[in-house]
Scaffold this active site. Structure first.
Site, PDB file in Angstrom:
ATOM      1  N   ARG A  79      40.817  42.674  23.940  1.00  0.00           N
ATOM      2  CA  ARG A  79      39.638  42.621  24.815  1.00  0.00           C
ATOM      3  C   ARG A  79      38.800  43.866  24.537  1.00  0.00           C
ATOM      4  NH1 ARG A  79      41.150  41.718  30.854  1.00  0.00           N
ATOM      5  NH2 ARG A  79      41.661  39.612  30.158  1.00  0.00           N
ATOM      6  N   ARG A 148      38.601  49.061  34.701  1.00  0.00           N
ATOM      7  CA  ARG A 148      38.250  48.239  33.534  1.00  0.00           C
ATOM      8  C   ARG A 148      36.752  48.328  33.233  1.00  0.00           C
ATOM      9  NH1 ARG A 148      42.227  43.532  33.496  1.00  0.00           N
ATOM     10  NH2 ARG A 148      44.187  44.560  34.027  1.00  0.00           N
ATOM     11  N   LYS A 224      45.476  46.943  38.267  1.00  0.00           N
ATOM     12  CA  LYS A 224      44.133  46.956  37.674  1.00  0.00           C
ATOM     13  C   LYS A 224      43.061  47.287  38.723  1.00  0.00           C
ATOM     14  CE  LYS A 224      44.532  42.496  36.521  1.00  0.00           C
ATOM     15  NZ  LYS A 224      44.263  41.072  36.236  1.00  0.00           N
ATOM     16  N   LYS A 226      38.627  47.166  39.360  1.00  0.00           N
ATOM     17  CA  LYS A 226      37.407  46.577  38.798  1.00  0.00           C
ATOM     18  C   LYS A 226      36.156  46.998  39.576  1.00  0.00           C
ATOM     19  CE  LYS A 226      39.824  42.575  36.993  1.00  0.00           C
ATOM     20  NZ  LYS A 226      39.940  41.113  36.990  1.00  0.00           N
ATOM     21  N   CYS A 445      37.873  29.538  33.202  1.00  0.00           N
ATOM     22  CA  CYS A 445      38.688  30.578  32.554  1.00  0.00           C
ATOM     23  C   CYS A 445      39.303  30.005  31.283  1.00  0.00           C
ATOM     24  CB  CYS A 445      39.783  31.056  33.493  1.00  0.00           C
ATOM     25  SG  CYS A 445      41.155  29.893  33.585  1.00  0.00           S
ATOM     26  N   CYS A 451      46.540  31.498  27.203  1.00  0.00           N
ATOM     27  CA  CYS A 451      46.959  32.259  28.381  1.00  0.00           C
ATOM     28  C   CYS A 451      48.401  31.920  28.765  1.00  0.00           C
ATOM     29  CB  CYS A 451      46.033  31.970  29.561  1.00  0.00           C
ATOM     30  SG  CYS A 451      46.568  32.864  31.023  1.00  0.00           S
ATOM     31  N   CYS A 490      45.135  28.603  36.868  1.00  0.00           N
ATOM     32  CA  CYS A 490      46.163  29.100  37.796  1.00  0.00           C
ATOM     33  C   CYS A 490      45.454  29.869  38.902  1.00  0.00           C
ATOM     34  CB  CYS A 490      47.185  29.970  37.049  1.00  0.00           C
ATOM     35  SG  CYS A 490      46.694  31.688  36.869  1.00  0.00           S
ATOM     36  N   CYS A 494      40.613  34.130  37.394  1.00  0.00           N
ATOM     37  CA  CYS A 494      39.800  34.764  36.345  1.00  0.00           C
ATOM     38  C   CYS A 494      38.377  34.202  36.265  1.00  0.00           C
ATOM     39  CB  CYS A 494      40.485  34.623  34.994  1.00  0.00           C
ATOM     40  SG  CYS A 494      42.115  35.389  34.968  1.00  0.00           S
TER      41      CYS A 494
HETATM   42 FE1  SRM Z   1      42.051  37.536  34.242  1.00  0.00          FE
HETATM   43  C1  SRM Z   1      45.377  37.912  33.817  1.00  0.00           C
HETATM   44  C2  SRM Z   1      41.755  36.181  31.220  1.00  0.00           C
HETATM   45  C3  SRM Z   1      38.708  37.904  34.458  1.00  0.00           C
HETATM   46  C4  SRM Z   1      42.345  37.977  37.614  1.00  0.00           C
HETATM   47  N1  SRM Z   1      43.359  37.173  32.752  1.00  0.00           N
HETATM   48  C5  SRM Z   1      44.691  37.446  32.750  1.00  0.00           C
HETATM   49  C6  SRM Z   1      45.296  37.210  31.370  1.00  0.00           C
HETATM   50  C7  SRM Z   1      45.230  38.483  30.612  1.00  0.00           C
HETATM   51  C8  SRM Z   1      46.690  36.571  31.363  1.00  0.00           C
HETATM   52  C9  SRM Z   1      47.882  37.490  31.276  1.00  0.00           C
HETATM   53  O1  SRM Z   1      47.998  38.443  32.070  1.00  0.00           O
HETATM   54  O2  SRM Z   1      48.735  37.218  30.431  1.00  0.00           O
HETATM   55  C10 SRM Z   1      44.270  36.165  30.828  1.00  0.00           C
HETATM   56  C11 SRM Z   1      44.133  36.075  29.320  1.00  0.00           C
HETATM   57  C12 SRM Z   1      43.808  34.661  28.931  1.00  0.00           C
HETATM   58  C13 SRM Z   1      43.376  34.510  27.529  1.00  0.00           C
HETATM   59  O3  SRM Z   1      44.120  33.874  26.749  1.00  0.00           O
HETATM   60  O4  SRM Z   1      42.286  34.948  27.180  1.00  0.00           O
HETATM   61  C14 SRM Z   1      43.039  36.530  31.610  1.00  0.00           C
HETATM   62  N2  SRM Z   1      40.537  37.225  33.005  1.00  0.00           N
HETATM   63  C15 SRM Z   1      40.602  36.565  31.826  1.00  0.00           C
HETATM   64  C16 SRM Z   1      39.219  36.268  31.272  1.00  0.00           C
HETATM   65  C17 SRM Z   1      39.140  36.320  29.760  1.00  0.00           C
HETATM   66  C18 SRM Z   1      38.758  34.900  31.806  1.00  0.00           C
HETATM   67  C19 SRM Z   1      37.565  34.293  31.126  1.00  0.00           C
HETATM   68  O5  SRM Z   1      37.690  33.114  30.781  1.00  0.00           O
HETATM   69  O6  SRM Z   1      36.541  34.937  30.962  1.00  0.00           O
HETATM   70  C20 SRM Z   1      38.418  37.359  32.008  1.00  0.00           C
HETATM   71  C21 SRM Z   1      38.376  38.651  31.255  1.00  0.00           C
HETATM   72  C22 SRM Z   1      37.586  39.671  31.993  1.00  0.00           C
HETATM   73  C23 SRM Z   1      37.372  40.958  31.252  1.00  0.00           C
HETATM   74  O7  SRM Z   1      36.578  40.965  30.317  1.00  0.00           O
HETATM   75  O8  SRM Z   1      37.950  41.960  31.671  1.00  0.00           O
HETATM   76  C24 SRM Z   1      39.258  37.533  33.257  1.00  0.00           C
HETATM   77  N3  SRM Z   1      40.768  37.975  35.750  1.00  0.00           N
HETATM   78  C25 SRM Z   1      39.401  37.957  35.639  1.00  0.00           C
HETATM   79  C26 SRM Z   1      38.816  37.933  36.948  1.00  0.00           C
HETATM   80  C27 SRM Z   1      37.318  37.835  37.256  1.00  0.00           C
HETATM   81  C28 SRM Z   1      36.712  39.162  37.552  1.00  0.00           C
HETATM   82  O9  SRM Z   1      37.344  40.203  37.400  1.00  0.00           O
HETATM   83  O10 SRM Z   1      35.555  39.167  37.937  1.00  0.00           O
HETATM   84  C29 SRM Z   1      39.864  37.934  37.861  1.00  0.00           C
HETATM   85  C30 SRM Z   1      39.745  37.810  39.390  1.00  0.00           C
HETATM   86  C31 SRM Z   1      39.220  39.028  40.051  1.00  0.00           C
HETATM   87  C32 SRM Z   1      40.330  39.962  40.402  1.00  0.00           C
HETATM   88  O11 SRM Z   1      40.805  40.675  39.539  1.00  0.00           O
HETATM   89  O12 SRM Z   1      40.737  39.927  41.575  1.00  0.00           O
HETATM   90  C33 SRM Z   1      41.077  37.969  37.086  1.00  0.00           C
HETATM   91  N4  SRM Z   1      43.596  37.948  35.492  1.00  0.00           N
HETATM   92  C34 SRM Z   1      43.510  38.008  36.862  1.00  0.00           C
HETATM   93  C35 SRM Z   1      44.832  38.140  37.400  1.00  0.00           C
HETATM   94  C36 SRM Z   1      45.204  38.228  38.907  1.00  0.00           C
HETATM   95  C37 SRM Z   1      45.096  39.610  39.439  1.00  0.00           C
HETATM   96  C38 SRM Z   1      45.560  39.697  40.859  1.00  0.00           C
HETATM   97  O13 SRM Z   1      44.934  40.369  41.641  1.00  0.00           O
HETATM   98  O14 SRM Z   1      46.578  39.097  41.197  1.00  0.00           O
HETATM   99  C39 SRM Z   1      45.728  38.119  36.300  1.00  0.00           C
HETATM  100  C40 SRM Z   1      47.252  38.233  36.354  1.00  0.00           C
HETATM  101  C41 SRM Z   1      47.739  39.614  36.666  1.00  0.00           C
HETATM  102  O15 SRM Z   1      47.002  40.588  36.640  1.00  0.00           O
HETATM  103  O16 SRM Z   1      48.928  39.712  36.947  1.00  0.00           O
HETATM  104  C42 SRM Z   1      44.912  37.978  35.123  1.00  0.00           C
HETATM  105 FE1  SF4 Z   2      45.058  32.442  32.662  1.00  0.00          FE
HETATM  106 FE2  SF4 Z   2      45.159  31.947  35.246  1.00  0.00          FE
HETATM  107 FE3  SF4 Z   2      43.434  33.728  34.314  1.00  0.00          FE
HETATM  108 FE4  SF4 Z   2      43.019  31.199  33.830  1.00  0.00          FE
HETATM  109  S1  SF4 Z   2      43.062  32.147  35.876  1.00  0.00           S
HETATM  110  S2  SF4 Z   2      42.912  32.841  32.304  1.00  0.00           S
HETATM  111  S3  SF4 Z   2      45.064  30.414  33.619  1.00  0.00           S
HETATM  112  S4  SF4 Z   2      45.614  33.928  34.258  1.00  0.00           S
END
Ligand code: SRM
Ligand code: SF4
Length: 584
Positions: A79, A148, A224, A226, A445, A451, A490, A494
């Site tokens: 990333r 981040r 994390k 943000k 997402c 993922c 899930c 994201c």
């Molecule tokens: Fe996310 C984890 C993709 C924005 C909440 N996110 C992941 C992972 C890295 C899976 C993993 O941990 O193994 C995903 C990788 C998938 C892949 O194959 O690319 C992933 N997140 C993404 C992206 C690429 C989604 C997209 O389609 O654009 C976004 C990348 C953002 C970036 O450039 O940094 C992305 N993730 C978000 C957002 C939206 C936001 O921040 O505005 C959220 C929800 C907001 C928040 O953080 O509360 C988000 N991602 C999560 C979470 C749940 C965190 C939590 O509070 O429980 C996880 C899982 C974790 O952290 O344990 C996660």
């Molecule tokens: Fe993966 Fe769940 Fe984030 Fe979608 S919402 S990219 S399935 S961790």
């Protein structure tokens, strides 16, 4: 009698991994040098996230490989941070060329204005990071328990203050970067990390970490963190979904400062009542000069008061929920050594992107493109990757990635518009002209196949659902209506699905929880409407609602407001402790 070890809180195992890692080194390099496997150790997988790297495997071929007793098809995701989503053509070309060497040959524009490259073999990681650094992009702190990529409203056309706000964003982003020398030693042969603005130039030495990591110390943050900055009336960064947010206050065309928001976040776990999405509270107002200190102190508050025992409860939103927004403001002011003003008035109208050509305040032009799922890839009918490469070769301004996974070709001179238009048309990048309002208002997402946490499809599912819904929209005369629809594979959130007027959250393959009723301007969460719905059930549930909306909406009424007024779901109140699983 309780012994000391029994009474001492049990820290989460990741705390030990961080503490023992020598500032994020761990044994990552040793793991990468071991070519007997495509993976690295479990502890190093946790640490590699701080370097912007996730170990993944291609889930489409998992079962087949298992059958043939083969190891999983391991590869890494990188990333790449872009504060405020701003990217030069030169940076685009570097990412484009790197994508050619990745298994999926795609560039993913993320919901946080960053790039993702999927399918990098471990032997190529150093080249990726080094090539990015050469053009002032970094993967450092794109992931991991740190702050981040800082987000910013990506539209520089409406107000002269945009440049000023973007500069604040870049300063904050640089200021909050980890300082560990490990990153440069491991990936850059000791060369310094290049950032858009000089790193940490005003970092105070008393922010409570240690000499090596003045802000983070050896165990970094509990989870994390943000940050997003919005410029009203646009809430196109979903500022209330962020741990910390700044809402620009512009009066008489001048930037006065920012309202400060705390405690937003989307992630939850199915069936775990202690987890929930939460919208941020607006707690104070600060001047532009105070933004960097405010961000530093808030991060330090989370460092010191966040939950380090349960990772599912460790995000800052839970700290705010537990300690209260008033306590957070008091503690912030104590650490700053001065009081902040109360928040000022602001009004948001939308979370959407604006498409097509818009003239900026500087007389230059900006072209908003719709990129479905944020996926830049060449397919037979949509050669997006080649198209963007051709544009990057001639474009003299920058690109801006949006939080809705779209792209703006920014700062184009009047005389260059025709050339850009011709390329956009040639490479079929003009979907913004023909797509329905709902399609243009979607976020999906990544989910499968990369993922590791996906329970269901998302990026590969939502476009098909929208195609089917478009038949209903056409019949109802709603083709051009922007109805915000978001899906995730899930409940981690994201794609910020709990802020979709229609939200879909994967439960198991082929089944989704259906949520309805978020506010169009991102100030109200949606509510659970139906659990574990199949594709057919989702269409069957939405059809009568959309038809009713077409018939019975009031003038200008948004779909999310309509389903609440008509009693299909109950209203949620912004900023409250909200459990999305509780249907109205
Ligand atoms: Fe996310 C984890 C993709 C924005 C909440 N996110 C992941 C992972 C890295 C899976 C993993 O941990 O193994 C995903 C990788 C998938 C892949 O194959 O690319 C992933 N997140 C993404 C992206 C690429 C989604 C997209 O389609 O654009 C976004 C990348 C953002 C970036 O450039 O940094 C992305 N993730 C978000 C957002 C939206 C936001 O921040 O505005 C959220 C929800 C907001 C928040 O953080 O509360 C988000 N991602 C999560 C979470 C749940 C965190 C939590 O509070 O429980 C996880 C899982 C974790 O952290 O344990 C996660
Ligand atoms: Fe993966 Fe769940 Fe984030 Fe979608 S919402 S990219 S399935 S961790």
């Amino acid at each position: 009698m309780i012994s000391e070890s029994e009474s001492a809180p049990q820290l989460h195992k990741n705390e030990g991994i961080k503490a023992r890692s020598e500032y994020l080194r761990g044994t990552i390099l040793e793991g990468l040098a071991d070519f007997s496997t495509g993976s690295i150790s479990a502890d190093d997988q946790q640490l590699s996230k701080f370097h912007g790297l996730y170990q993944q495997d291609d889930r489409d071929v998992r079962a087949q490989r298992r059958k043939h007793k083969l190891d999983k098809a391991y590869a890494f995701l990188a990333r790449i941070c872009l504060p405020g989503g701003v990217c030069t053509p030169q940076q685009w070309m570097v990412v484009n060329d790197l994508a050619n060497f990745c298994a999926f040959n795609t560039i993913k524009l993320t919901t946080r204005q960053a790039f993702q490259l999927h399918g990098i073999l471990k032997g190529n990681l150093k080249d990726v990071i080094k090539s990015c650094n050469d053009v002032a992009m970094t993967t450092l702190a794109a992931c991991g328990d740190v702050n981040r990529n800082v987000m910013c409203n990506p539209n520089p056309f409406e107000t002269g203050v945009h440049g000023e706000v973007q500069r604040v964003v870049e300063e904050m982003d640089a200021h909050l970067k980890p300082q560990t020398p490990a990153f440069s030693q491991m990936w850059l042969d000791g060369e310094p990390i290049k950032l858009t603005v000089s790193q940490a130039k005003e970092r105070s030495l008393d922010c409570g970490g240690d000499e090596m990591e003045p802000l983070y110390g050896t165990t970094y943050l509990p989870r994390k963190f943000k940050i997003a900055v919005a410029i009203p009336p646009h809430n196109d960064v979903d500022v209330f979904a962020h741990c910390l947010g700044f809402i620009a206050i512009v009066e008489d065309g001048k930037l006065q400062g920012f309202n400060v928001t705390v405690g937003g976040g989307m992630g939850m776990t199915h069936g775990n009542e202690k987890t929930f999405p939460r919208l941020a509270d607006v707690i104070a107002f600060c001047t532009p000069d105070q933004v960097v200190p405010v961000s530093e102190k808030i991060v330090a508050i989370q460092r010191d008061h966040g939950n380090r025992e349960e990772r599912t409860n460790a995000r800052f939103k839970y700290t705010v929920e537990r300690l209260g927004k008033d306590w957070i403001r008091k503690e912030l002011e104590k650490r700053l050594g001065y009081a902040l003003e109360d928040p000022r008035k602001y009004a948001f109208t939308s979370t959407a992107d604006r498409y097509g050509w818009v003239e900026g305040t500087n007389g230059k032009w900006h072209l908003g493109l719709f990129i479905e799922g944020g996926r830049i890839v060449d397919t037979e009918d949509k050669p997006y990757k080649s198209g963007m490469e051709a544009i990057a070769k001639v474009h003299k301004g920058e690109f801006r990635l949006t939080a809705n996974q779209n792209l703006i070709i920014s700062n184009v001179a009047t005389e260059d518009k025709a050339e850009i238009d011709a390329l956009v048309e040639k490479y079929k990048l003009d979907a913004y002209k023909t797509s329905s309002g709902m399609r243009r208002s979607q976020i999906a997402c990544v989910a499968l196949p990369t993922c590791g946490l996906a329970l269901a499809e998302s990026e590969r599912y939502l476009p098909n659902l929208v195609t089917e819904l478009e038949e209903i929209l056409e019949k109802a005369g709603l083709q051009q209506d922007e109805i915000v629809i978001r899906s995730t594979g899930c409940p981690n959130g994201c794609g910020r699905p709990y802020l979709g007027e229609i939200g879909l959250v994967g439960k198991v393959p082929g089944k989704y929880n259906l949520y309805l009723g978020a506010g169009f301007a991102g100030e109200r969460l949606n509510k659970l409407y139906k659990t574990s719905a199949t594709h057919e059930e989702i269409v069957a549930e939405l059809k009568p609602l959309l038809l009713d909306y077409a018939k019975a909406r009031t003038d200008g009424e948004r779909f999310g407001d309509f389903v609440i007024r008509k009693g299909y779901v109950a209203e949620t109140t912004a900023g409250n402790n909200f459990h999305a699983e509780v249907a109205g």
